[in-house]
Write a protein that holds these residues in place. Structure first.
Motif, PDB file in Angstrom:
ATOM      1  N   VAL A 195       0.817  -1.203   0.000  1.00  0.00           N
ATOM      2  CA  VAL A 195       0.000   0.000   0.000  1.00  0.00           C
ATOM      3  C   VAL A 195       0.856   1.259   0.000  1.00  0.00           C
ATOM      4  CG1 VAL A 195      -0.213   0.142   2.504  1.00  0.00           C
ATOM      5  CG2 VAL A 195      -2.032   1.048   1.068  1.00  0.00           C
ATOM      6  N   VAL A 196       2.053   1.188   0.578  1.00  0.00           N
ATOM      7  CA  VAL A 196       2.940   2.349   0.563  1.00  0.00           C
ATOM      8  C   VAL A 196       3.385   2.651  -0.867  1.00  0.00           C
ATOM      9  CG1 VAL A 196       5.119   3.287   1.413  1.00  0.00           C
ATOM     10  CG2 VAL A 196       3.699   1.865   2.910  1.00  0.00           C
ATOM     11  N   LYS A 197       3.770   1.611  -1.589  1.00  0.00           N
ATOM     12  CA  LYS A 197       4.199   1.789  -2.971  1.00  0.00           C
ATOM     13  C   LYS A 197       3.043   2.276  -3.833  1.00  0.00           C
ATOM     14  CE  LYS A 197       6.117  -0.868  -6.854  1.00  0.00           C
ATOM     15  NZ  LYS A 197       6.561  -2.218  -7.288  1.00  0.00           N
ATOM     16  N   MET A 198       1.862   1.708  -3.634  1.00  0.00           N
ATOM     17  CA  MET A 198       0.715   2.138  -4.422  1.00  0.00           C
ATOM     18  C   MET A 198       0.355   3.583  -4.093  1.00  0.00           C
ATOM     19  SD  MET A 198      -3.263   0.918  -4.333  1.00  0.00           S
ATOM     20  CE  MET A 198      -3.535   2.047  -2.975  1.00  0.00           C
ATOM     21  N   GLY A 199       0.445   3.963  -2.807  1.00  0.00           N
ATOM     22  CA  GLY A 199       0.135   5.333  -2.419  1.00  0.00           C
ATOM     23  C   GLY A 199       1.068   6.331  -3.083  1.00  0.00           C
ATOM     24  N   ASP A 200       2.352   6.005  -3.153  1.00  0.00           N
ATOM     25  CA  ASP A 200       3.296   6.896  -3.840  1.00  0.00           C
ATOM     26  C   ASP A 200       2.958   7.024  -5.319  1.00  0.00           C
ATOM     27  OD1 ASP A 200       4.624   7.229  -1.447  1.00  0.00           O
ATOM     28  OD2 ASP A 200       6.131   5.681  -1.867  1.00  0.00           O
ATOM     29  N   ALA A 201       2.559   5.901  -5.932  1.00  0.00           N
ATOM     30  CA  ALA A 201       2.200   5.943  -7.350  1.00  0.00           C
ATOM     31  C   ALA A 201       0.937   6.766  -7.577  1.00  0.00           C
ATOM     32  CB  ALA A 201       2.015   4.520  -7.876  1.00  0.00           C
ATOM     33  N   ILE A 202      -0.013   6.674  -6.652  1.00  0.00           N
ATOM     34  CA  ILE A 202      -1.240   7.476  -6.762  1.00  0.00           C
ATOM     35  C   ILE A 202      -0.902   8.962  -6.643  1.00  0.00           C
ATOM     36  CG2 ILE A 202      -3.386   8.086  -5.555  1.00  0.00           C
ATOM     37  CD1 ILE A 202      -3.748   5.648  -7.200  1.00  0.00           C
ATOM     38  N   ASP A 203      -0.039   9.302  -5.683  1.00  0.00           N
ATOM     39  CA  ASP A 203       0.361  10.706  -5.527  1.00  0.00           C
ATOM     40  C   ASP A 203       1.013  11.232  -6.810  1.00  0.00           C
ATOM     41  OD1 ASP A 203      -0.589  10.612  -2.966  1.00  0.00           O
ATOM     42  OD2 ASP A 203       1.365  10.254  -2.035  1.00  0.00           O
TER      43      ASP A 203
END
Length: 1680
Positions: A601-609
């Motif tokens: 989820v951390v990696k996905m959150g960075d990609a969303i940002d």
């Protein structure tokens, strides 16, 4: 070169222009000459009156209803006339008699037979009785209240059968007809009234904001108010029949003036949001179409334009283009472009089914029942919960954990569930379904945003959100993007009933036209030449105006007309809305993003940002995307913070090792520790265990335990090397001796955490990784301790020089510890008993430990749940929440406020449980800048809700770190009858409310709602050809609207809904005029011809079941400053005391239920874990006594646990329970090290006593270091809310238990193996002096046996509960006796009160009798004088003397009655009769009748019922005791004694012996007698139950009887008080007339006797009323 440089320079200086963002543009429209105004107004009625009675009495009739008209003279209310009628009859009789006497006296006077004074006396008597008659007649007339004028009942202030007083407001009557709306209009507007005329004037009442009432301009004041510069203006309007106009009501007046002059510049109209202000300047952003840039332009805004548009009087012209939204985000010269609108697993799921028109009971029985039956056949289903509402079924299904260990397994179960639901569709009734299964019910949207837009509509926000969703779904690991709070766009076709009837248009024809005109149908294909062409006819609806242009046929002659001629077509949003979301007060749309299974989820959150930053330029100016929750950022921050804690713990452990173990040993153990952690992290990565709070916390907990094995091995090698042995030899020896004990200790430590890893349920799933991380790390620690530790020791330790073995002398600490152990072994029994005593004290102290479930979260958010009574409109909820969100948003520390009206948000956290949609529900999610402020903010918000929203139930709370949610306390009742369940829930809620410290008290069925029920007549309907379905469809079309088609626009399918105009669908007064098509005649007929009337009924709004059993939950929460366990401890007993009918059960849910379930799940695996640990220890030692020694130490951990939890104020939460389990493993591991060393040294030939002492001393450092590193390692967890309770348990429990273990284990080992102090090296040397033959031993024993002491203890194990039941029976009997004694005291007090009142009344009666005798004595004297003078006959004289004799006899009797009453009172008070007890001379006023309360309260208060109930309890317990007496009795017998030749050596362990034995006593020959005792106890139990039931019935009867008597006596006291008052008034008048010479004394005395009689009757009835109060208090369980 130059060219190249120039090129490079040019490239370097290039500046990337910012992206051109879209914006909503508006073309300015020129304003017409229509000039709208809107002002708040006060509503005034033409005539209003508050009607009151002029007399007191009991209200008997109230035949009027609020809102209904009444005619002048109509009966409004009527009092009970019986007393007034009796007074009237009595007064009339007296007046008739007085009139007759006066006429007789006048004739005698004319004949000179009597004197004028006698005549005047008769006249006076007649006048008095005439006045009394007039008064009685007026009072009788005043018992009826009639309407003084024709009008409407505006308000009713009383209820039937209520005692009312004179001048008390009964009803408010106001005139019907036109009413006035009064408001103040600014002078600048009214100045132009002569030139303009108002049109389209309407009045809107605040009580009915959706109804606009036509109004007419009446007048305005001639002059303006000098202060406000306003005119008072009046408009008149006729209120609709369905609206009740109350005086003081408020509203607003909307009027449009047509301007015909030149005085006002109306300018142009623009949206309100496009005009900005900067100081005194107002401006708009104008678009330069050539360059597509915006620039600021100042404008002049009219002050008299309101609503969504304002008037610009200067600065703009029609046709110019301005920024219509997002104006505050623009800058001078900014380039823009036009925005084109319109282009963890959770094992729970929902089954939703529509059943339009069905009641909740019909939904439950016809829809939920067959679906639940089908679902219950699945073995994977754990629990089924259903909620049945009007026309809707919601079934929640929970899947068992063991069937869904992974999400792929869960998907297979959902597929099976869908098949079950589809198969059950055939069992559903017609009109129901199809059912829809939502298996993504538990999806968590870890990234949660709110989209707002200044000046943008809801559909424009949704259009952009859909475009944004396309971009976000392209990001890796994004699983789903969902929306919340979107508004449903609809097209309303409002058909006016009268217009349709006038044109003869059938509604069915309209519906057919709307549904078929825009349908997508195939017209086939045709072959032309070699090609085939598709035929696509035109004519579909392509705009909203096209709908109005549809042609519909009339029902009579087939003529056609446009739909717009009979209907108004508008485009808008669904009314009422199902849900609304606001962010910081602005309408918003929620956007949730969830990840695919297993994604980071951390990696996905960075990609969303990154993606949001990339597409930001495409977002229209003015739209803002607010980040409300970002799980990636939170997880990243949590992991980083926790990594710091891990580093701190690691540093603490390494520092401790270096300090206490020395540099080389510390370096060895520290190196092994680092390698162990590295291997653990690598294995976690391979096995897929993520880095989160639980796994990192497990590493911290394991840090201290990871060094235990390495410490033992390092310590052994170090001692060997220091003693001069070779490193390789001592390493082989130490590893060989310790590998199995260390493995056993390691396995025990792992198994101690096993219940956490293998327990079922959501809680264990939430914490399950704790076990796996500890298991991996401990196994690595054992492997590395046996492999790497010896290697590192070989590298770092230095061998001693050759020269033989070096004997190491004990240090000061070792010597002191050995001395302490020897003293403990000498007084082993005292030490053991002392430890047992401390353990018992800890068990006693456990009552002071607070209980809890999971700790509060540190998430900086506050949750406000807001409930209004069931059935309110969503607009009411929205209005309250607008006020509340403004208050919350203004508090210090609140950053943002999200408001949800009608339902909950998307599940953006695992611990967030959203509420299903309900118009009566709202929620506020407030984000704060510091979570430490939450504790201060919660009470502020809660107090504000309690004080300002009396009709609401508000609960302010914070998230918790673990599973949970909902109310913290839930009393769950289950049974077969919903009505009984609601009664039980109401009783439980009453108990919760009575506590005074509970809030948000409710039940999950919510309040019953009123339902309007038009009564369909089947016979009339059949005659007219109107079926019940036609009947219902007509009602739905008129009030709610009917879906009659679909309008297609791009990818949108917009419903077309037909409904009545607003004035026809508000209220039900016009229900009779609703029309429907008759299938028999083909004509449109009113529903009144098929209806027998309309009634209002009450029914449950929703009903719930669990596993097909009706279930209701009475819910409450504690105040923020109190734990749920404290509130539960106070209300649990009273709620569990509620009498449950047969077939009904009570369970506890909420926090206590979740905690109990989690503990039960944990307890289901604990026995296996304990058994595994026992087997490991037994196999390790291949014996029983050593494991027994080890396990006896484990309970001692409770001592430190209790001390730690109490002193720190930490509750016993779920994680603390896990800490206790792990603590047991740590203690067993330490004990194994000690016991194994003792066995080892004894097996090597060392004397046992020396082996015990030396082993304890040699293992002090390993045990202490292992515990110290564990304790210090978990210290950083004290700052973590989740692990704090576990850290407290480990630190305090392990610290105290380790110290006790080092002493208690040697003591228990010596006791278990009977090791004596003589078994030392010195004692072995003295063996030669002991007797060697039996004869010598016998002689020695005879010589020593001078002093003997023995003690025998016998303890019967109350296995079957015989002793306990007997004690409980005795306690219940004692309580019954105490209640009987209290009832006797109450009865005695009641008897004293009755006797006291009787004595007072007797004194009053004696006084009246004496006054009567005195009056009759004087009367006899006067009559005797008249007889002597010939004015009276002998008969008159004889009658007078007879009356006097009777009065004297009455005086004698009353005097005797007074003496008897006083004597009885003296006896009751315990005084000697004749003591001349003084009583008061007047009766006290009767106190108000006490409230009877509910029957359960009577059962709780009456001592005799308490005694009967306690007798029942005693009988039940006696029966249990008698039954238990038939079973075998099990007891333990312990003998301990000593014999010695001298008293000083009596307690020497060598002279003490002890035994322990068990006894089993079975009744063989007296079984019949014991069975007879059971029969006797059974009969006594039945007798006690019957007696209790009879006593309860009698108690209720006494209360009912006394209440009835109280009403009668109260009325009689009022009547007789009035009679005595009138008699005294008559006596006063007679005395005045006598003083003036207008009457004779004998007449005065006669009236005086009437006074005496009235006072006597009044005293008697007042005494009866006081006795009734005494009896009622006694019946209600009180004392007078």
């Amino acid at each position: 070169m130059l060219a190249g440089a120039a090129a490079c320079s040019s490239e370097t200086d290039t500046v990337t222009e910012p992206p051109v963002r879209p914006i909503k543009l508006v073309t300015v429209e020129a304003s017409s000459n229509r000039f709208p105004v809107s002002y708040p107004a006060v509503i005034e009625a033409a005539q209003s009156s508050v009607l009151t009675f002029q007399v007191n009495g009991l209200l008997q009739e109230l035949p009027v209803t609020e809102g209904l008209p009444v005619e002048r003279g109509a009966l409004i209310a009527k009092l009970d006339q019986r007393d007034y009628q009796n007074n009237f009859n009595s007064a009339k009789a007296q007046y008739d008699n007085a009139e007759s006497e006066y006429q007789r006296a006048r004739r005698l006077f004319e004949e000179n037979a009597i004197s004028r004074s006698v005549l005047e006396q008769r006249r006076s008597q007649r006048d008095i009785t005439k006045a009394q008659f007039d008064t009685a007649q007026k009072a009788l007339d005043d018992t009826e209240l009639r309407a003084p004028f024709s009008g409407q009942i505006a308000q009713i202030n009383v209820e039937n059968f209520q005692n009312v007083s004179a001048q008390q407001a009964i009803v408010t009557l106001q005139s019907t007809g036109d009413v006035e709306a009064v408001f103040d209009m600014p002078a600048r507007v009214l100045a132009y009234v002569p030139q303009i005329n108002p049109v389209d004037t309407t009045v809107t009442l605040d009580a009915a904001p959706n109804v606009k009432i036509p109004a007419e301009f009446k007048e305005a004041t001639g002059q303006a108010d000098p202060t406000t510069q306003t005119y008072r203006v009046r408009f008149t309007f006729a209120p609709p029949d369905n609206l009740l106009i109350l005086p003081g009501m408020t509203g607003k007046v909307d009027a449009v003036f047509i301007y015909n002059g030149d005085q006002i510049d109306l300018g142009v109209s623009v949206p309100t949001g496009s005009v900005l202000a900067e100081g005194d300047e107002q401006y708009v952003w104008i678009l330069n179409e050539d360059e597509m840039t915006v620039s600021k332009r100042s404008v002049t805004v009219s002050q008299d334009r309101f609503g969504e548009e304002v008037a610009i009087t200067a600065g703009l012209q029609g046709g110019e283009i301005i920024a219509g939204a997002g104006a505050s985000y623009l800058q001078e010269g900014m380039r823009v472009r036009a925005w084109e609108n319109g282009q963890q697993k959770l094992c729970s799921g929902n089954v939703l089914t529509q059943y339009p028109g069905a009641s909740p009971e019909e939904v439950a029985n016809e829809v939920a029942e067959p679906l639940e039956t089908a679902l219950q056949e699945m073995q994977e289903v754990e629990e089924i919960r259903s909620t049945s509402r009007s026309g809707f079924s919601e079934i929640s299904v929970d899947i068992k954990y063991e069937f869904s260990p992974s999400k792929s397994d869960l998907q297979l179960i959902w597929t099976k569930l869908r098949n079950k639901v589809n198969d059950a569709q055939g069992s559903l009734p017609p009109g129901a379904g199809p059912s829809v299964v939502f298996d993504d019910f538990g999806d968590v949207y870890g990234l949660y945003y709110l989209l707002t837009g200044e000046g943008y509509s809801a559909d424009e926000l949704l259009d952009y959100a859909k475009e944004l969703r396309k971009d976000l779904l392209q990001v890796d690991d994004v699983g789903k993007v969902s929306f919340g709070g979107e508004q449903t766009e609809v097209i309303y076709v409002e058909i006016a009933r009268e217009r349709a009837s006038a044109l003869g248009v059938s509604l069915s024809n309209v519906f057919t036209a709307l549904s078929t005109q825009n349908a997508v149908v195939s017209a086939g294909t045709v072959k032309l030449g070699e090609n085939r062409f598709v035929i696509a006819p035109s004519g579909d609806i392509d705009s909203v105006d096209a709908i109005g242009n549809l042609l519909v046929t009339t029902s009579s002659d087939g003529a056609v007309t446009y739909l717009r001629d009979i209907a108004t077509v508008t485009r808008g949003y669904q009314d009422p809305a199902s849900m609304m979301i606001r962010f910081n007060g602005e309408p918003s749309l929620a956007i949730g993003v969830s990840n695919v299974t297993g994604a980071n989820v951390v990696k996905m959150g960075d990609a969303i940002d990154a993606k949001l930053a990339e597409v930001e330029g495409q977002r229209p100016i003015g739209m803002e995307l607010h980040e409300f929750y970002h799980q990636g950022k939170i997880v990243n921050a949590s992991v980083q913070d926790f990594a710091v804690n891990v580093g701190m713990a690691l540093a603490i452990v390494l520092g401790t090792l270096l300090i206490f173990m020395g540099p080389r040993s510390g370096l060895v153990i520290g190196s092994v520790l680092l390698l162990t952690i590295a291997a653990t992290l690598a294995t976690m990565n391979l096995t897929g265990i993520p880095m989160h709070r639980i796994s990192l916390g497990a590493l911290i907990i394991a840090l201290g335990m990871l060094v235990d094995n390495a410490i033992v091995v390092t310590e052994g090698i170090l001692i060997g090397v220091q003693s001069g042995r070779r490193k390789l030899d001592i390493a082989n020896e130490v590893v060989g001796k310790t590998k199995w004990p260390l493995l056993g200790g390691t396995l025990v430590g792992i198994i101690a955490f096993a219940p956490i890893g293998f327990a079922p349920g959501s809680t264990a799933e939430y914490t399950g990784d704790l076990f796996w991380v500890i298991m991996i790390s401990l196994l690595y620690s054992w492997v590395f301790a046996l492999t790497l530790t010896p290697l590192f020791c070989h590298w770092l330790f230095q061998e001693k020089e050759a020269g033989g073995t070096v004997v190491q002398e004990d240090g000061r600490f070792a010597k002191g510890f050995k001395w302490f152990v020897r003293r403990a072994l000498k007084f082993r029994w005292i030490v053991a008993l002392g430890a047992a005593g401390v353990f018992c004290a800890a068990i006693w102290g456990f009552q002071f430990v607070k209980s809890g479930f999971f700790p509060a979260s540190t998430t900086p958010q506050i949750v406000v749940d807001y409930w209004l009574p069931e059935g309110v409109d969503i607009t009411t909820t929205d209005a309250d929440l607008r006020d509340l969100e403004a208050f919350v948003g203004g508090l210090d520390g609140v950053e943002s406020v999200q408001t949800l009206v009608g339902g909950g948000a998307l599940r953006y956290m695992l611990v967030y449980n959203f509420e299903s949609q309900n118009p009566a529900y709202g929620q506020i999610l407030a984000r704060v800048d510091d979570y430490n402020k939450i504790s201060t903010l919660i009470p502020q918000i809660q107090s504000h809700i309690d004080e300002n929203y009396p009709n609401a139930q508000g609960k302010v709370w914070r998230f918790i770190l673990g599973p949970g949610g909902g109310s913290k306390i839930e009393a769950t009742f289950k049974g077969p009858d919903p009505k009984v369940l609601r009664r039980l829930a109401n009783e439980a809620k009453a108990i919760m409310a009575a506590d005074g410290r509970a809030l948000s008290i409710k039940d999950d069925w919510r309040q019953p709602v009123s339902v309007i029920e038009p009564i369909y007549s089947e016979s009339k309907g059949r005659q007219l050809g109107v079926s019940r379905e036609d009947f219902a469809n007509a009602l739905q079309t008129n009030f709610s609207g009917r879906n009659v088609g679909v309008y297609r626009e791009g990818d949108k399918l917009i419903p077309i809904i037909s409904r009545a105009p607003e004035d026809e669908r508000v209220g039900i007064e016009n229900i009779w005029e609703i029309r429907t098509l008759s299938s028999a005649t083909g004509r449109v007929v009113p529903l009144s011809q098929a209806m027998d009337g309309v009634r209002t009924v009450w029914r449950d709004a929703q009903i719930r079941r669990e596993d097909r059993v009706w279930t209701i939950k009475a819910q409450a929460d504690p105040y923020p400053d109190e734990l749920a366990s404290d509130l539960l401890s106070r209300i649990r007993g009273p709620i569990e005391a509620i009498a449950l009918p047969q077939g009904y059960t009570l369970e506890w849910d909420g926090e206590i239920g979740s905690s109990t379930e989690a503990n039960e799940n944990l307890a289901s695996t604990i026995p296996l874990g304990l058994l595994a640990m026992v087997l490991v220890v037994v196999v390790l030692f291949n014996a029983l006594r050593q494991p027994l020694v080890i396990w006896l130490v484990v309970p001692l951990s409770i001592i430190g646990v209790v001390i730690g939890l109490v002193t720190t104020g930490t509750p016993m939460e779920f994680m603390a329970i896990l800490g206790v389990l792990s603590l047991s493993g740590l203690l067993i591991k330490n004990a194994i090290v000690l016991v194994d060393q003792m066995n080892l040294e004894i097996s090597e030939g060392k004397p046992r006593y020396d082996a015990v002492v030396d082993s304890a001393a040699s293992r002090v450092r390993p045990v202490m270091m292992g515990s110290l590193t564990t304790v210090l390692g978990v210290l950083p967890l004290f700052g973590d809310a989740f692990f704090r309770s576990m850290a407290v348990v480990l630190v305090y429990g392990l610290s105290f238990a380790t110290l006790l273990t080092l002493v208690i284990v040697p003591v228990l080992y010596a006791m278990m193996f009977n090791i004596r102090p003589t078994e030392t090296t010195a004692g072995a040397a003295a063996k030669a002096n002991l007797p060697e033959t039996p004869e010598a031993w016998a002689m020695a024993q005879e010589a020593v046996g001078d002093v003997e002491v023995g003690l025998q203890l016998n303890w019967e194990l109350d296995v079957w509960g015989r002793i306990r039941s007997g004690q409980q029976a005795a306690a219940a009997g004692a309580e019954a006796a105490e209640a009987d004694y209290l009832f006797s005291q109450y009865s005695l007090a009641a008897g004293v009160a009755r006797s006291y009142f009787l004595a007072i009344e007797a004194g009053l009666q004696e006084s009246v009798a004496q006054d009567t005798v005195d009056a009759l004595t004087e009367t006899t004297r006067i009559v005797n004088v008249q007889y002597e003078n010939g004015l009276a006959s002998s008969q008159d004289l004889a009658l007078t003397k007879s009356d006097l004799a009777t009065a004297r006899d009455t005086l004698t009797a009353t005097s005797g009655a007074k003496r008897d009453a006083v004597r009885a009172l003296e006896i009751l008070l315990g005084r000697y009769p004749g003591a001349e007890l003084q009583v008061r001379t007047s009766l006290p006023d009767a106190p108000a009748s006490p409230p009877p309360g509910v029957p359960s309260e009577i059962l709780e208060r009456r001592p005799d019922l308490i005694a009967a109930e306690r007798n029942v309890a005693a009988a039940f317990n006696s029966l249990d005791s008698a039954k238990a007496a038939r079973l075998p009795a099990i007891s333990l017998t312990s003998n301990i004694g000593g014999a010695s030749g001298s008293l000083s050596n009596l307690l020497d362990p060598a002279n003490v012996a002890w035994t322990v034995a068990g006894n089993l006593l079975a009744p063989l020959f007296d079984g019949g007698a014991r069975q007879s005792q059971v029969d006797v106890s059974t009969a006594e139990q039945k007798q006690a139950v019957a007696a209790y039931g009879q006593a309860a019935l009698e108690a209720f009867g006494e209360v009912e009887t006394n209440l009835d008597q109280g009403v009668v006596l109260d009325n009689r006291v009022d009547a007789l008080t009035e009679a005595a008052k009138e008699a005294n008034e008559a006596y006063r008048v007679a005395r005045l007339r006598y003083n003036e010479g207008e009457t004779d004394l004998i007449d005065v005395l006669t009236i005086q006797q009437r006074v005496f009689a009235a006072e006597s009757n009044l005293a008697s009835i007042r005494r009866s009323l006081l006795e009734q109060r005494v009896n009622l208090n006694l019946a209600l369980g009180g004392s007078y």
